[in-house]
Design a protein around this motif. Structure first.
Motif, PDB file in Angstrom:
ATOM      1  N   ILE A  12      17.620 -13.946 -29.397  1.00  0.00           N
ATOM      2  CA  ILE A  12      16.698 -15.083 -29.242  1.00  0.00           C
ATOM      3  C   ILE A  12      16.966 -15.922 -28.000  1.00  0.00           C
ATOM      4  O   ILE A  12      16.371 -16.977 -27.826  1.00  0.00           O
ATOM      5  N   HIS A  13      17.870 -15.451 -27.133  1.00  0.00           N
ATOM      6  CA  HIS A  13      18.179 -16.131 -25.874  1.00  0.00           C
ATOM      7  C   HIS A  13      18.656 -17.570 -26.108  1.00  0.00           C
ATOM      8  O   HIS A  13      18.285 -18.483 -25.375  1.00  0.00           O
ATOM      9  N   MET A  14      19.457 -17.737 -27.135  1.00  0.00           N
ATOM     10  CA  MET A  14      19.937 -19.074 -27.495  1.00  0.00           C
ATOM     11  C   MET A  14      21.283 -18.924 -28.191  1.00  0.00           C
ATOM     12  O   MET A  14      21.452 -18.037 -29.022  1.00  0.00           O
ATOM     13  N   LYS A  15      22.218 -19.801 -27.848  1.00  0.00           N
ATOM     14  CA  LYS A  15      23.523 -19.783 -28.521  1.00  0.00           C
ATOM     15  C   LYS A  15      23.377 -20.332 -29.932  1.00  0.00           C
ATOM     16  O   LYS A  15      22.515 -21.166 -30.194  1.00  0.00           O
ATOM     17  N   PRO A  16      24.230 -19.871 -30.848  1.00  0.00           N
ATOM     18  CA  PRO A  16      24.133 -20.339 -32.236  1.00  0.00           C
ATOM     19  C   PRO A  16      24.225 -21.857 -32.383  1.00  0.00           C
ATOM     20  O   PRO A  16      23.531 -22.433 -33.222  1.00  0.00           O
ATOM     21  N   VAL A  17      25.031 -22.505 -31.563  1.00  0.00           N
ATOM     22  CA  VAL A  17      25.165 -23.963 -31.650  1.00  0.00           C
ATOM     23  C   VAL A  17      23.818 -24.642 -31.393  1.00  0.00           C
ATOM     24  O   VAL A  17      23.418 -25.559 -32.115  1.00  0.00           O
ATOM     25  N   VAL A  18      23.115 -24.165 -30.399  1.00  0.00           N
ATOM     26  CA  VAL A  18      21.801 -24.725 -30.073  1.00  0.00           C
ATOM     27  C   VAL A  18      20.807 -24.417 -31.185  1.00  0.00           C
ATOM     28  O   VAL A  18      20.001 -25.271 -31.573  1.00  0.00           O
ATOM     29  N   LEU A  19      20.882 -23.215 -31.726  1.00  0.00           N
ATOM     30  CA  LEU A  19      20.002 -22.822 -32.821  1.00  0.00           C
ATOM     31  C   LEU A  19      20.222 -23.718 -34.038  1.00  0.00           C
ATOM     32  O   LEU A  19      19.267 -24.209 -34.633  1.00  0.00           O
ATOM     33  N   TYR A  20      21.468 -23.964 -34.386  1.00  0.00           N
ATOM     34  CA  TYR A  20      21.756 -24.824 -35.541  1.00  0.00           C
ATOM     35  C   TYR A  20      21.331 -26.266 -35.283  1.00  0.00           C
ATOM     36  O   TYR A  20      20.872 -26.954 -36.186  1.00  0.00           O
ATOM     37  N   ASN A  21      21.446 -26.718 -34.043  1.00  0.00           N
ATOM     38  CA  ASN A  21      20.938 -28.054 -33.702  1.00  0.00           C
ATOM     39  C   ASN A  21      19.424 -28.117 -33.873  1.00  0.00           C
ATOM     40  O   ASN A  21      18.888 -29.126 -34.339  1.00  0.00           O
ATOM     41  N   LEU A  22      18.739 -27.047 -33.492  1.00  0.00           N
ATOM     42  CA  LEU A  22      17.289 -26.999 -33.674  1.00  0.00           C
ATOM     43  C   LEU A  22      16.928 -27.032 -35.160  1.00  0.00           C
ATOM     44  O   LEU A  22      16.015 -27.750 -35.563  1.00  0.00           O
ATOM     45  N   TYR A  23      17.663 -26.266 -35.988  1.00  0.00           N
ATOM     46  CA  TYR A  23      17.444 -26.334 -37.439  1.00  0.00           C
ATOM     47  C   TYR A  23      17.600 -27.763 -37.936  1.00  0.00           C
ATOM     48  O   TYR A  23      16.789 -28.257 -38.716  1.00  0.00           O
ATOM     49  N   ASP A  24      18.677 -28.401 -37.506  1.00  0.00           N
ATOM     50  CA  ASP A  24      18.954 -29.765 -37.965  1.00  0.00           C
ATOM     51  C   ASP A  24      17.829 -30.724 -37.590  1.00  0.00           C
ATOM     52  O   ASP A  24      17.409 -31.549 -38.388  1.00  0.00           O
ATOM     53  N   VAL A  25      17.346 -30.613 -36.362  1.00  0.00           N
ATOM     54  CA  VAL A  25      16.267 -31.498 -35.909  1.00  0.00           C
ATOM     55  C   VAL A  25      14.999 -31.238 -36.721  1.00  0.00           C
ATOM     56  O   VAL A  25      14.348 -32.176 -37.183  1.00  0.00           O
ATOM     57  N   LEU A  26      14.664 -29.977 -36.913  1.00  0.00           N
ATOM     58  CA  LEU A  26      13.437 -29.645 -37.654  1.00  0.00           C
ATOM     59  C   LEU A  26      13.507 -30.067 -39.110  1.00  0.00           C
ATOM     60  O   LEU A  26      12.509 -30.506 -39.680  1.00  0.00           O
ATOM     61  N   THR A  27      14.678 -29.955 -39.724  1.00  0.00           N
ATOM     62  CA  THR A  27      14.791 -30.345 -41.133  1.00  0.00           C
ATOM     63  C   THR A  27      14.960 -31.847 -41.298  1.00  0.00           C
ATOM     64  O   THR A  27      14.389 -32.429 -42.208  1.00  0.00           O
ATOM     65  N   SER A  28      15.721 -32.485 -40.412  1.00  0.00           N
ATOM     66  CA  SER A  28      15.931 -33.931 -40.555  1.00  0.00           C
ATOM     67  C   SER A  28      14.660 -34.716 -40.263  1.00  0.00           C
ATOM     68  O   SER A  28      14.439 -35.774 -40.842  1.00  0.00           O
ATOM     69  N   ARG A  29      13.834 -34.214 -39.380  1.00  0.00           N
ATOM     70  CA  ARG A  29      12.556 -34.866 -39.075  1.00  0.00           C
ATOM     71  C   ARG A  29      11.483 -34.483 -40.087  1.00  0.00           C
ATOM     72  O   ARG A  29      10.362 -34.951 -40.017  1.00  0.00           O
ATOM     73  N   ASP A  30      11.823 -33.587 -40.985  1.00  0.00           N
ATOM     74  CA  ASP A  30      10.934 -33.159 -42.069  1.00  0.00           C
ATOM     75  C   ASP A  30       9.596 -32.602 -41.551  1.00  0.00           C
ATOM     76  O   ASP A  30       8.542 -32.859 -42.108  1.00  0.00           O
ATOM     77  N   VAL A  31       9.678 -31.847 -40.445  1.00  0.00           N
ATOM     78  CA  VAL A  31       8.469 -31.230 -39.901  1.00  0.00           C
ATOM     79  C   VAL A  31       8.346 -29.764 -40.296  1.00  0.00           C
ATOM     80  O   VAL A  31       7.336 -29.134 -40.014  1.00  0.00           O
ATOM     81  N   LEU A  32       9.380 -29.247 -40.960  1.00  0.00           N
ATOM     82  CA  LEU A  32       9.373 -27.849 -41.376  1.00  0.00           C
ATOM     83  C   LEU A  32      10.067 -27.747 -42.726  1.00  0.00           C
ATOM     84  O   LEU A  32      11.116 -28.343 -42.935  1.00  0.00           O
ATOM     85  N   GLN A  33       9.466 -27.005 -43.646  1.00  0.00           N
ATOM     86  CA  GLN A  33      10.037 -26.843 -44.977  1.00  0.00           C
ATOM     87  C   GLN A  33      10.162 -25.364 -45.319  1.00  0.00           C
ATOM     88  O   GLN A  33       9.357 -24.555 -44.883  1.00  0.00           O
ATOM     89  N   SER A  34      11.164 -25.062 -46.114  1.00  0.00           N
ATOM     90  CA  SER A  34      11.302 -23.702 -46.647  1.00  0.00           C
ATOM     91  C   SER A  34      10.218 -23.466 -47.685  1.00  0.00           C
ATOM     92  O   SER A  34       9.742 -24.401 -48.319  1.00  0.00           O
ATOM     93  N   THR A  35       9.849 -22.225 -47.827  1.00  0.00           N
ATOM     94  CA  THR A  35       8.917 -21.855 -48.890  1.00  0.00           C
ATOM     95  C   THR A  35       9.642 -20.910 -49.835  1.00  0.00           C
ATOM     96  O   THR A  35      10.802 -20.556 -49.604  1.00  0.00           O
ATOM     97  N   GLN A  36       8.963 -20.496 -50.867  1.00  0.00           N
ATOM     98  CA  GLN A  36       9.575 -19.602 -51.843  1.00  0.00           C
ATOM     99  C   GLN A  36       9.991 -18.274 -51.214  1.00  0.00           C
ATOM    100  O   GLN A  36      11.005 -17.697 -51.564  1.00  0.00           O
ATOM    101  N   ASN A  37       9.213 -17.819 -50.230  1.00  0.00           N
ATOM    102  CA  ASN A  37       9.462 -16.498 -49.659  1.00  0.00           C
ATOM    103  C   ASN A  37      10.116 -16.510 -48.282  1.00  0.00           C
ATOM    104  O   ASN A  37      10.669 -15.491 -47.865  1.00  0.00           O
ATOM    105  N   VAL A  38      10.025 -17.638 -47.555  1.00  0.00           N
ATOM    106  CA  VAL A  38      10.541 -17.671 -46.184  1.00  0.00           C
ATOM    107  C   VAL A  38      11.332 -18.959 -45.974  1.00  0.00           C
ATOM    108  O   VAL A  38      10.786 -20.056 -46.109  1.00  0.00           O
ATOM    109  N   SER A  39      12.596 -18.812 -45.620  1.00  0.00           N
ATOM    110  CA  SER A  39      13.443 -19.981 -45.365  1.00  0.00           C
ATOM    111  C   SER A  39      13.140 -20.563 -43.988  1.00  0.00           C
ATOM    112  O   SER A  39      12.527 -19.900 -43.134  1.00  0.00           O
ATOM    113  N   ILE A  40      13.599 -21.778 -43.750  1.00  0.00           N
ATOM    114  CA  ILE A  40      13.424 -22.399 -42.441  1.00  0.00           C
ATOM    115  C   ILE A  40      14.114 -21.561 -41.377  1.00  0.00           C
ATOM    116  O   ILE A  40      13.571 -21.340 -40.294  1.00  0.00           O
ATOM    117  N   ARG A  41      15.295 -21.081 -41.697  1.00  0.00           N
ATOM    118  CA  ARG A  41      16.056 -20.273 -40.740  1.00  0.00           C
ATOM    119  C   ARG A  41      15.255 -19.033 -40.318  1.00  0.00           C
ATOM    120  O   ARG A  41      15.138 -18.726 -39.137  1.00  0.00           O
TER     121      ARG A  41
END
Length: 113
Positions: A12-41
């Motif tokens: 994905i052309h991104m280091k894991p640290v940056v990827l996890y920061n992106l997850y954190d931003v997307l979840t903390s801002r509540d702009v992305l949610q997991s569904t029953q079949n597909v996780s945020i990750r």
């Protein structure tokens, strides 16, 4: 993405640290949610694989065993979530131009005189 930094950057052309920061931003801002079949990750990784490697939905659906319609739907959801955060992710410098650009003759074409 548990195989190490090199694998993550290759996929994905991104280091894991940056990827996890992106997850954190997307979840903390509540702009992305997991569904029953597909996780945020999974949503974010599919999105990043499509945009970073110019992959087609048909190629990605074979990797994740999801329908093309599902891949397309979640791609749009993550894209909209990222676009909601553009003010936080992109800094507007206003009208200031760094001196190394202003004083370089290669860039004269881009400035009105």
């Amino acid at each position: 993405m548990n195989r190490g930094d090199k694998h993550c950057v290759e996929q994905i052309h991104m280091k894991p640290v940056v990827l996890y920061n992106l997850y954190d931003v997307l979840t903390s801002r509540d702009v992305l949610q997991s569904t029953q079949n597909v996780s945020i990750r999974e949503q974010v990784i599919v999105f990043l694989q499509i945009i970073s490697r110019n992959q087609r939905f048909y190629f990605i659906n074979d990797i994740y065993y999801k329908s093309v319609e599902t891949i397309y739907r979640y791609f749009k959801i993550v894209l909209k979530a990222v676009l909601k955060l553009y003010k936080r992710l992109i800094k507007d410098l206003g009208d200031t131009v760094p001196t190394e650009i202003m004083n370089n003759h290669r860039f004269y074409f881009y400035f009105k005189v």
